[in-house]
Design an enzyme around this catalytic site. Structure first.
Site, PDB file in Angstrom:
ATOM      1  N   ALA B  77       0.818  -1.211   0.000  1.00 48.74           N
ATOM      2  CA  ALA B  77       0.000   0.000   0.000  1.00 48.74           C
ATOM      3  C   ALA B  77       0.852   1.261   0.000  1.00 48.74           C
ATOM      4  O   ALA B  77       0.447   2.285  -0.560  1.00 48.74           O
ATOM      5  CB  ALA B  77      -0.942  -0.003   1.197  1.00 48.74           C
ATOM      6  N   THR B  78       2.022   1.211   0.606  1.00 50.31           N
ATOM      7  CA  THR B  78       2.878   2.401   0.587  1.00 50.31           C
ATOM      8  C   THR B  78       3.257   2.746  -0.843  1.00 50.31           C
ATOM      9  O   THR B  78       3.172   3.899  -1.262  1.00 50.31           O
ATOM     10  CB  THR B  78       4.133   2.177   1.452  1.00 50.31           C
ATOM     11  OG1 THR B  78       3.723   2.103   2.819  1.00 50.31           O
ATOM     12  CG2 THR B  78       5.127   3.305   1.293  1.00 50.31           C
ATOM     13  N   SER B 206      -3.709  -3.152   0.459  1.00 55.06           N
ATOM     14  CA  SER B 206      -2.553  -3.807   1.072  1.00 55.06           C
ATOM     15  C   SER B 206      -2.822  -5.291   1.218  1.00 55.06           C
ATOM     16  O   SER B 206      -3.924  -5.693   1.582  1.00 55.06           O
ATOM     17  CB  SER B 206      -2.296  -3.190   2.454  1.00 55.06           C
ATOM     18  OG  SER B 206      -1.441  -4.024   3.205  1.00 55.06           O
ATOM     19  N   HIS B 208      -0.968  -7.425   3.361  1.00 52.67           N
ATOM     20  CA  HIS B 208      -0.745  -7.964   4.708  1.00 52.67           C
ATOM     21  C   HIS B 208      -1.697  -7.412   5.755  1.00 52.67           C
ATOM     22  O   HIS B 208      -1.632  -7.827   6.901  1.00 52.67           O
ATOM     23  CB  HIS B 208       0.712  -7.774   5.133  1.00 52.67           C
ATOM     24  CG  HIS B 208       1.059  -6.394   5.569  1.00 52.67           C
ATOM     25  ND1 HIS B 208       1.173  -6.042   6.889  1.00 52.67           N
ATOM     26  CD2 HIS B 208       1.314  -5.267   4.857  1.00 52.67           C
ATOM     27  CE1 HIS B 208       1.500  -4.755   6.966  1.00 52.67           C
ATOM     28  NE2 HIS B 208       1.595  -4.272   5.746  1.00 52.67           N
ATOM     29  N   THR B 246       9.061  -7.554 -12.424  1.00 54.35           N
ATOM     30  CA  THR B 246       8.498  -8.900 -12.442  1.00 54.35           C
ATOM     31  C   THR B 246       7.469  -9.024 -11.326  1.00 54.35           C
ATOM     32  O   THR B 246       7.768  -8.702 -10.185  1.00 54.35           O
ATOM     33  CB  THR B 246       9.614  -9.939 -12.231  1.00 54.35           C
ATOM     34  OG1 THR B 246      10.528  -9.850 -13.319  1.00 54.35           O
ATOM     35  CG2 THR B 246       9.051 -11.347 -12.163  1.00 54.35           C
ATOM     36  N   CYS B 332       4.585   1.829  11.629  1.00 52.89           N
ATOM     37  CA  CYS B 332       5.719   2.462  10.939  1.00 52.89           C
ATOM     38  C   CYS B 332       6.468   3.328  11.913  1.00 52.89           C
ATOM     39  O   CYS B 332       7.670   3.442  11.874  1.00 52.89           O
ATOM     40  CB  CYS B 332       5.229   3.354   9.823  1.00 52.89           C
ATOM     41  SG  CYS B 332       4.183   2.523   8.688  1.00 52.89           S
TER      42      CYS B 332
END
Lengths: 372, 397
Positions: B77-78, B206, B208, B246, B332
């Site tokens: 997501a970042t 996201s 996770h 990739t 974070c």
């Protein structure tokens, strides 16, 4: 219809996961914390990441604090190239798309027919323009395997106050990496080319370099790459890095296999053309053209015989495009269109070479009969 | 009974979620025997990987009411937030649009993306929020001008769980030709989200936070009308040129599987978590009547609570509760133990902000864990307060 046993000879596109990597990752999946969290799960994730960082640092001959984990080789390349906004970016004509994309023709260093960069041209380009520069030259080419004179390029660059970045995605685990000997300021690595997982790579740069992050945010990776760390993949990268280091010795065996393939293919098809044959080359890579037979046809025929190769870089388009690398080497389009890439890895063996030679030879014989 | 050796109760589901075993099972073959590069169209290994990625794309699209072609896989997501915000701003700058609006309470990576744009000469407006943590649409409307290119509003907040009125914000943006981006990392799969109904142009997802692995996420990019953005990673042209590199097939497969599970189980899970949240809230308030709930009490994620316990600094409380895995804010920045800028933006005084704890409940949380957490927290708070009073009394003599 899959053939009973498949021969995978497309290791420069991606390598299968090493069993030890899969095991370590399965284990890491069980402590699935966020590495920035202060609690026990967070600390376990942090410890695993730092252990992996040490392994990658040793592989590249650098200090741990120079390693920034990224989402892959392309991201690492783009982080390096976009990371110095004041600098003109000069790249070689042989670079991967993730380096060459968007670079103006005037900033592309030409290559020589042998498969290596034209160092004299680089020197002229740097001399002609006083602006600060970042030079990007890959360590080994993904299509031909030609190992580039990075140390020489670094000397030229540094003499002009330029920085040097090298995309070592294909070289890592195949030739010894020594940052000091290379003289590179920035190095890109990718996990999935060395038996690690897809989705993780690294950019190596001294902590003192004023690198502007491509992905801003929570301050992970010492502010150089935000985003919750991909713990499991990073763990896999660490194990693959250690294995890669230990496997450098296997390159002699792989070189013998590749050389045998090359010798047999050329013996069958005297008009075949091998690219970068005279250059220092990665032991595992063979770029070869069967004149008159489009690469797509060769790749399909080999695929039907259970032999997997590619027609250049594995990119997105799904189309087989003329190779920019071969064009830069001055290979005429009609020959470049007939070039395939054969790349070997740690599980490749003599039987794989036999199957390749047999399938390619059969196609060659068919087309020559038709032509006659 | 070795209480001490038991792993702590996990109450940090907004920091990260464990990978659902069903998700992991789907992923595993794609690590080993089916390892191809999805860009390798010339052989079966590559084609199988490409098919798996496309299946995952369709699963994720279905969860949010999008078309598969509108999903761009990223590393998380970042990256999605960076791509959406910087990409939209950079694409539209030549057309005279140089103004970006975001909430002051957005995730760090949204704010940092805005800072990066400011350095490039963009104007950025960071909007204050109400005491509830919600944005006042009228205030947002007043911040828009004819040069605004993008508004970024988080769907569900990572610290206080509040759910922003996205449809109301979209109704302000769309007629003005302003793109609306939402960081929905916490919201996707937790609350019903339909990009078409909401009128979103860009939405970050996201892995996770959704019981899929770390290292994968996605950006929804609307096709009709087309949300135009500039790529942030150039290269092989994967993901329709918006995001080269990739694709990690197993991670994409994991995100797709997690989306399929969420689509099937969302309603039931949200209901169950809401019950657990109410139970925990009631339990805590009964034991600690002066506890304060940060963020709107109702319009919030089913699995989120954020308390301030007056007089009890969060680091002390967490240290006193080793049996609970808690956090004092976003992961974070949780290594930096300073009062949350989010709570400050809500007008929470610094002493209360420094006493705030985030509790995240999720798929594997149980009523027993919730009861244990309330009891553990309450007794730790009481103990710390007594110690504090003893110290204060000792200091007074």
């Amino acid at each position: 219809m899959a053939a009973t046993r498949s021969t995978y000879l497309d290791w420069n596109a991606t390598a299968p996961l090493l069993p030890a990597v899969a095991e370590a990752m399965a284990d890491a999946f069980r402590h699935c914390g966020n590495a920035s969290s202060v609690h026990r799960w967070g600390r376990a994730a942090r410890g695993a990441i730092e252990a992996a960082r040490r392994e990658v640092a040793v592989l590249a001959g650098v200090d741990e604090d120079e390693i920034t984990f990224t989402g892959g080789g392309s991201e690492a390349n783009q982080t390096a190239l976009r990371g110095f906004p004041g600098r003109r970016v000069v790249v070689s004509a042989l670079e991967h798309d993730s380096v060459r994309a968007g670079i103006a023709p005037g900033d592309i260093v030409p290559a020589r027919p042998g498969g290596c960069i034209d160092l004299a041209a680089l020197e002229r380009m740097l001399a002609a323009d006083p602006r600060p520069v970042l030079v990007s030259l890959m360590l080994a080419n993904n299509e031909t395997g030609a190992v580039q004179p990075v140390a020489d390029a670094a000397r030229i660059a540094h003499a002009r106050g330029a920085l040097l970045h090298t995309d070592a995605v294909q070289a890592a685990g195949r030739i010894a990496l020594d940052r000091a000997a290379l003289g590179a300021d920035l190095i890109t690595l990718s996990a999935h080319k060395i038996g690690g997982p897809q989705g993780v790579g690294a950019l190596i740069a001294s902590p003192d370099l004023p690198l502007v992050p491509l992905i801003a945010g929570g301050g992970q990776e010492r502010g150089r790459r935000a985003g919750t760390e991909n713990v499991v993949a990073i763990v896999g990268f660490g194990v693959a890095a250690r294995a890669g280091r230990e496997r450098i010795g296997d390159q002699d065996r792989i070189a013998r296999l590749r050389d045998e393939a090359e010798r047999r293919l050329v013996a069958m098809a005297p008009d075949a053309r091998v690219f970068a044959a005279e250059a220092p080359r990665l032991a595992n890579t063979l770029a070869i053209a069967m004149p008159g037979v489009p690469a797509a046809t060769q790749v399909m025929a080999l695929d039907l015989a259970g032999v997997m190769v590619s027609a250049g870089a594995a990119c997105s388009s799904g189309k087989v495009r003329p190779s920019a690398v071969l064009a830069a080497m001055g290979v005429p389009l009609e020959i470049a269109d007939c070039a395939i890439r054969i790349s070997l890895g740690w599980s490749s063996g003599a039987a794989d070479i036999d199957r390749l030679v047999e399938a390619w030879g059969a196609l060659y014989a068919r087309t020559r009969v038709k032509a006659a | 009974m070795s209480e001490r050796n038991r792993p702590p109760v996990y109450l940090d589901y907004q920091a990260t979620t464990p990978c659902d075993p069903r998700v992991l099972e789907e992923m595993l073959p794609w690590f080993t025997e089916k390892f191809g590069n999805p860009g390798s169209v010339t052989h079966d290994y590559g084609r199988a990987a490409a098919d798996a990625v496309e299946r995952a794309r369709a699963q994720l699209a279905a969860l949010i009411g999008a078309e598969p072609r509108e999903i761009v896989f990223t590393s998380g997501a970042t990256e999605s937030n960076n791509l959406a915000i910087k990409g939209a701003a950079q694409f539209h700058r030549p057309f005279g649009r140089d103004h970006v609006v975001a909430l002051a309470t957005e995730h760090k990576c949204v704010l940092e993306s805005c800072v990066a744009l400011e350095r490039q000469g963009f104007r950025v407006t960071l909007l204050p929020v109400e005491r509830s943590g919600l944005v006042d649409p009228a205030r947002l409307e007043a911040a828009l001008d004819e040069r605004t290119v993008l508004v970024s509003v988080m769907a569900a907040h990572n610290e206080i769980g509040v759910l922003q009125p996205l449809a109301a914000v979209a109704a302000l943006c769309r007629p003005r030709g302003i793109l609306l981006h939402s960081d929905a990392a916490q919201a996707v799969g937790k609350i019903p989200l339909d990009v078409a109904t909401l009128g979103l142009d860009l939405m970050s997802i996201s892995g996770h936070k959704l019981y899929a692995p770390k290292g994968v996420g996605a950006l929804y990019v609307r096709r009709r009308p087309r949300a135009r953005i500039a790529p942030s990673i150039d290269g092989g042209g994967q993901e329709r040129g918006l995001r080269s590199g990739t694709l990690p097939t197993p991670l994409c497969v994991g995100l797709g599987a997690a989306a399929a599970i969420a689509a099937a189980e969302l309603d039931e899970e949200a209901e169950r978590l809401l019950g657990l949240r109410r139970r925990l809230l009631a339990n805590v308030m009964a034991r600690l009547p002066d506890a304060m709930l940060n963020g709107d009490p109702e319009r919030r994620l089913p699995g989120n609570l954020n308390f301030s316990f007056p007089g009890v600094p969060a680091p002390d409380l967490m240290a006193a509760c080793p049996a609970l895995a808690l956090s004092s804010g976003s992961a974070c920045t949780s290594a930096v133990l300073e009062p949350s800028y989010v709570l400050r933006a809500l007008g929470v005084p610094d002493d209360l902000a420094a006493a705030s704890i985030r509790i995240g409940l999720g798929r594997f949380s149980t009523p027993e864990e919730v009861d244990f957490a309330a009891e553990t927290l309450a007794s730790a708070v009481r103990r710390l307060r007594e110690q504090g009073m003893t110290r204060a009394a000792a200091g007074a003599t």
